[in-house]
Design an enzyme around this catalytic site. Sequence first.
Site, PDB file in Angstrom:
ATOM      1  N   ASP A  36      -1.865  -7.466  -1.356  1.00 55.92           N
ATOM      2  CA  ASP A  36      -1.616  -8.550  -2.308  1.00 55.92           C
ATOM      3  C   ASP A  36      -2.882  -9.124  -2.908  1.00 55.92           C
ATOM      4  O   ASP A  36      -3.992  -8.908  -2.422  1.00 55.92           O
ATOM      5  CB  ASP A  36      -0.877  -9.689  -1.607  1.00 55.92           C
ATOM      6  CG  ASP A  36      -1.796 -10.508  -0.708  1.00 55.92           C
ATOM      7  OD1 ASP A  36      -2.501  -9.909   0.115  1.00 55.92           O
ATOM      8  OD2 ASP A  36      -1.827 -11.747  -0.858  1.00 55.92           O
ATOM      9  N   GLU A  43      -1.310  -0.531  10.019  1.00 57.70           N
ATOM     10  CA  GLU A  43      -2.056  -1.589   9.323  1.00 57.70           C
ATOM     11  C   GLU A  43      -2.232  -1.182   7.864  1.00 57.70           C
ATOM     12  O   GLU A  43      -2.248   0.007   7.547  1.00 57.70           O
ATOM     13  CB  GLU A  43      -3.399  -1.722  10.079  1.00 57.70           C
ATOM     14  CG  GLU A  43      -4.483  -2.532   9.462  1.00 57.70           C
ATOM     15  CD  GLU A  43      -4.239  -4.023   9.430  1.00 57.70           C
ATOM     16  OE1 GLU A  43      -3.227  -4.399   8.811  1.00 57.70           O
ATOM     17  OE2 GLU A  43      -5.064  -4.786   9.949  1.00 57.70           O
ATOM     18  N   ASP A  44      -2.379  -2.169   6.967  1.00 64.17           N
ATOM     19  CA  ASP A  44      -2.599  -1.821   5.558  1.00 64.17           C
ATOM     20  C   ASP A  44      -4.054  -1.436   5.295  1.00 64.17           C
ATOM     21  O   ASP A  44      -4.337  -0.414   4.695  1.00 64.17           O
ATOM     22  CB  ASP A  44      -2.145  -2.959   4.613  1.00 64.17           C
ATOM     23  CG  ASP A  44      -2.766  -4.322   4.954  1.00 64.17           C
ATOM     24  OD1 ASP A  44      -3.526  -4.421   5.945  1.00 64.17           O
ATOM     25  OD2 ASP A  44      -2.480  -5.289   4.223  1.00 64.17           O
ATOM     26  N   ARG A  69       2.301  -6.862  -4.252  1.00 59.87           N
ATOM     27  CA  ARG A  69       2.565  -6.016  -3.085  1.00 59.87           C
ATOM     28  C   ARG A  69       3.526  -4.880  -3.436  1.00 59.87           C
ATOM     29  O   ARG A  69       3.535  -3.840  -2.794  1.00 59.87           O
ATOM     30  CB  ARG A  69       3.202  -6.839  -1.952  1.00 59.87           C
ATOM     31  CG  ARG A  69       2.287  -7.883  -1.344  1.00 59.87           C
ATOM     32  CD  ARG A  69       2.963  -8.446  -0.086  1.00 59.87           C
ATOM     33  NE  ARG A  69       2.336  -9.652   0.408  1.00 59.87           N
ATOM     34  CZ  ARG A  69       1.279  -9.704   1.217  1.00 59.87           C
ATOM     35  NH1 ARG A  69       0.709  -8.590   1.606  1.00 59.87           N
ATOM     36  NH2 ARG A  69       0.792 -10.850   1.643  1.00 59.87           N
ATOM     37  N   PHE A  83     -11.770  -4.370  -4.323  1.00 57.83           N
ATOM     38  CA  PHE A  83     -10.650  -5.154  -3.816  1.00 57.83           C
ATOM     39  C   PHE A  83      -9.406  -4.556  -4.441  1.00 57.83           C
ATOM     40  O   PHE A  83      -9.284  -4.488  -5.662  1.00 57.83           O
ATOM     41  CB  PHE A  83     -10.792  -6.642  -4.168  1.00 57.83           C
ATOM     42  CG  PHE A  83      -9.772  -7.487  -3.465  1.00 57.83           C
ATOM     43  CD1 PHE A  83     -10.006  -7.948  -2.175  1.00 57.83           C
ATOM     44  CD2 PHE A  83      -8.565  -7.791  -4.075  1.00 57.83           C
ATOM     45  CE1 PHE A  83      -9.052  -8.713  -1.506  1.00 57.83           C
ATOM     46  CE2 PHE A  83      -7.602  -8.553  -3.409  1.00 57.83           C
ATOM     47  CZ  PHE A  83      -7.850  -9.015  -2.126  1.00 57.83           C
ATOM     48  N   VAL A  84      -8.522  -4.071  -3.589  1.00 57.10           N
ATOM     49  CA  VAL A  84      -7.377  -3.323  -4.101  1.00 57.10           C
ATOM     50  C   VAL A  84      -6.063  -4.060  -3.849  1.00 57.10           C
ATOM     51  O   VAL A  84      -5.957  -4.853  -2.914  1.00 57.10           O
ATOM     52  CB  VAL A  84      -7.321  -1.902  -3.477  1.00 57.10           C
ATOM     53  CG1 VAL A  84      -8.464  -1.040  -3.986  1.00 57.10           C
ATOM     54  CG2 VAL A  84      -7.331  -1.954  -1.957  1.00 57.10           C
ATOM     55  N   LYS A 106       2.088  -8.906   6.281  1.00 53.95           N
ATOM     56  CA  LYS A 106       3.161  -8.318   5.478  1.00 53.95           C
ATOM     57  C   LYS A 106       2.727  -6.989   4.865  1.00 53.95           C
ATOM     58  O   LYS A 106       3.528  -6.204   4.409  1.00 53.95           O
ATOM     59  CB  LYS A 106       3.529  -9.273   4.325  1.00 53.95           C
ATOM     60  CG  LYS A 106       3.886 -10.662   4.793  1.00 53.95           C
ATOM     61  CD  LYS A 106       3.983 -11.615   3.562  1.00 53.95           C
ATOM     62  CE  LYS A 106       4.062 -13.037   4.032  1.00 53.95           C
ATOM     63  NZ  LYS A 106       3.859 -13.978   2.904  1.00 53.95           N
ATOM     64  N   GLY A 107       1.406  -6.766   4.848  1.00 55.36           N
ATOM     65  CA  GLY A 107       0.849  -5.691   4.036  1.00 55.36           C
ATOM     66  C   GLY A 107       1.269  -4.277   4.415  1.00 55.36           C
ATOM     67  O   GLY A 107       1.261  -3.378   3.576  1.00 55.36           O
ATOM     68  N   LYS A 143     -12.258   0.563   4.951  1.00 52.71           N
ATOM     69  CA  LYS A 143     -13.486   0.226   4.218  1.00 52.71           C
ATOM     70  C   LYS A 143     -14.640   0.217   5.217  1.00 52.71           C
ATOM     71  O   LYS A 143     -15.098  -0.863   5.628  1.00 52.71           O
ATOM     72  CB  LYS A 143     -13.371  -1.171   3.599  1.00 52.71           C
ATOM     73  CG  LYS A 143     -12.446  -1.300   2.413  1.00 52.71           C
ATOM     74  CD  LYS A 143     -12.529  -2.751   1.929  1.00 52.71           C
ATOM     75  CE  LYS A 143     -11.759  -2.999   0.672  1.00 52.71           C
ATOM     76  NZ  LYS A 143     -11.765  -4.443   0.309  1.00 52.71           N
ATOM     77  N   ASP A 188     -10.983  -3.872   7.082  1.00 48.77           N
ATOM     78  CA  ASP A 188     -12.121  -4.290   6.266  1.00 48.77           C
ATOM     79  C   ASP A 188     -13.272  -4.650   7.225  1.00 48.77           C
ATOM     80  O   ASP A 188     -13.981  -3.762   7.689  1.00 48.77           O
ATOM     81  CB  ASP A 188     -11.642  -5.479   5.417  1.00 48.77           C
ATOM     82  CG  ASP A 188     -12.648  -5.951   4.397  1.00 48.77           C
ATOM     83  OD1 ASP A 188     -13.471  -5.145   3.945  1.00 48.77           O
ATOM     84  OD2 ASP A 188     -12.612  -7.147   4.033  1.00 48.77           O
TER      85      ASP A 188
HETATM   86  P1  5GP Z   1     -10.415  -7.616   8.289  1.00 48.26           P
HETATM   87  O1  5GP Z   1     -10.056  -8.532   9.425  1.00 48.26           O
HETATM   88  O2  5GP Z   1     -10.509  -6.173   8.669  1.00 48.26           O
HETATM   89  O3  5GP Z   1     -11.644  -8.083   7.557  1.00 48.26           O
HETATM   90  O4  5GP Z   1      -9.333  -7.833   7.194  1.00 48.26           O
HETATM   91  C1  5GP Z   1      -8.147  -7.242   7.134  1.00 48.26           C
HETATM   92  C2  5GP Z   1      -7.289  -7.980   6.118  1.00 48.26           C
HETATM   93  O5  5GP Z   1      -8.051  -8.408   4.974  1.00 48.26           O
HETATM   94  C3  5GP Z   1      -6.260  -7.039   5.580  1.00 48.26           C
HETATM   95  O6  5GP Z   1      -5.108  -6.986   6.419  1.00 48.26           O
HETATM   96  C4  5GP Z   1      -6.012  -7.634   4.211  1.00 48.26           C
HETATM   97  O7  5GP Z   1      -5.068  -8.673   4.310  1.00 48.26           O
HETATM   98  C5  5GP Z   1      -7.332  -8.239   3.784  1.00 48.26           C
HETATM   99  N1  5GP Z   1      -8.072  -7.325   2.881  1.00 48.26           N
HETATM  100  C6  5GP Z   1      -9.254  -6.723   3.107  1.00 48.26           C
HETATM  101  N2  5GP Z   1      -9.623  -5.969   2.050  1.00 48.26           N
HETATM  102  C7  5GP Z   1      -8.652  -6.095   1.127  1.00 48.26           C
HETATM  103  C8  5GP Z   1      -8.447  -5.537  -0.186  1.00 48.26           C
HETATM  104  O8  5GP Z   1      -9.220  -4.752  -0.737  1.00 48.26           O
HETATM  105  N3  5GP Z   1      -7.296  -5.907  -0.820  1.00 48.26           N
HETATM  106  C9  5GP Z   1      -6.391  -6.766  -0.267  1.00 48.26           C
HETATM  107  N4  5GP Z   1      -5.313  -7.052  -0.995  1.00 48.26           N
HETATM  108  N5  5GP Z   1      -6.546  -7.292   0.969  1.00 48.26           N
HETATM  109  C10 5GP Z   1      -7.663  -6.958   1.662  1.00 48.26           C
END
Ligand code: 5GP
Length: 194
Positions: A167, A106-107, A173, A160-161, A51-52, A138, A110
């Site tokens: 969210d 993508e939001d 959100r 963590f934002v 949803k992000g 990140k 990470d």
């Molecule tokens: P990845 O698979 O790259 O580790 O994670 C991506 C997902 O982790 C993002 O779509 C998000 O849902 C969550 N995520 C990672 N870092 C943050 C953050 O700083 N804040 C929030 N709200 N979600 C995060």
Amino acid sequence: MVPEIIERVVFSTEDIAKRVGELGEQISQDYLDGAGRDPHRRPLLVVGLLKGALPFMADLTRRMHVPMEYDFMAVSSYQGRTSPGEVRILKDLDSPVGSRDLLIVEDIVDTGHTLEHILRRLRAREPASLKVCTLLDKPARRQVDVPVDYVGFTLEENLFVVGYGLDYAELYRNLPYIGAVKPEYILNHDRPGD
Ligand code: 5GP
């Protein structure tokens, strides 16, 4: 009023609007310089990850000036002990993407596991092109190498934002800015206000 959970505003509404405008212009130019010149090419397919990415995609695409269609995917990440980083598709695209130009919106990237899984799934469908635009990156937390073509903002610190689509336990959100969550809320998984 800034909610109690927020330590500080990292990117203001104005910062976001400015950067989203720049990204929209850059992406439009890249598509117009490339595939966009071919009159037989089908419109760009912008794929939002729910949803992000919702507010970001809505604002970004309104700052783009190329013909486009929308589609959405929703995925859930398992952080369980047996399958770290495993990703499950909750909603897939509505139509085939073979020979189409895709832009994934993508939001945040990470560890990169979510995006890596989605890219692998979509590449197998042989789109004409596949690019990625993320609002936030990140890089210091990356565990798998994933190609990211467009980045709104890079977060060098381990924050963590929340806000602008992101969210905390499904809340916040709708904040019009991006804020860093206070460390005490990240360590403790209780919902704020409980
Ligand atoms: P990845 O698979 O790259 O580790 O994670 C991506 C997902 O982790 C993002 O779509 C998000 O849902 C969550 N995520 C990672 N870092 C943050 C953050 O700083 N804040 C929030 N709200 N979600 C995060």
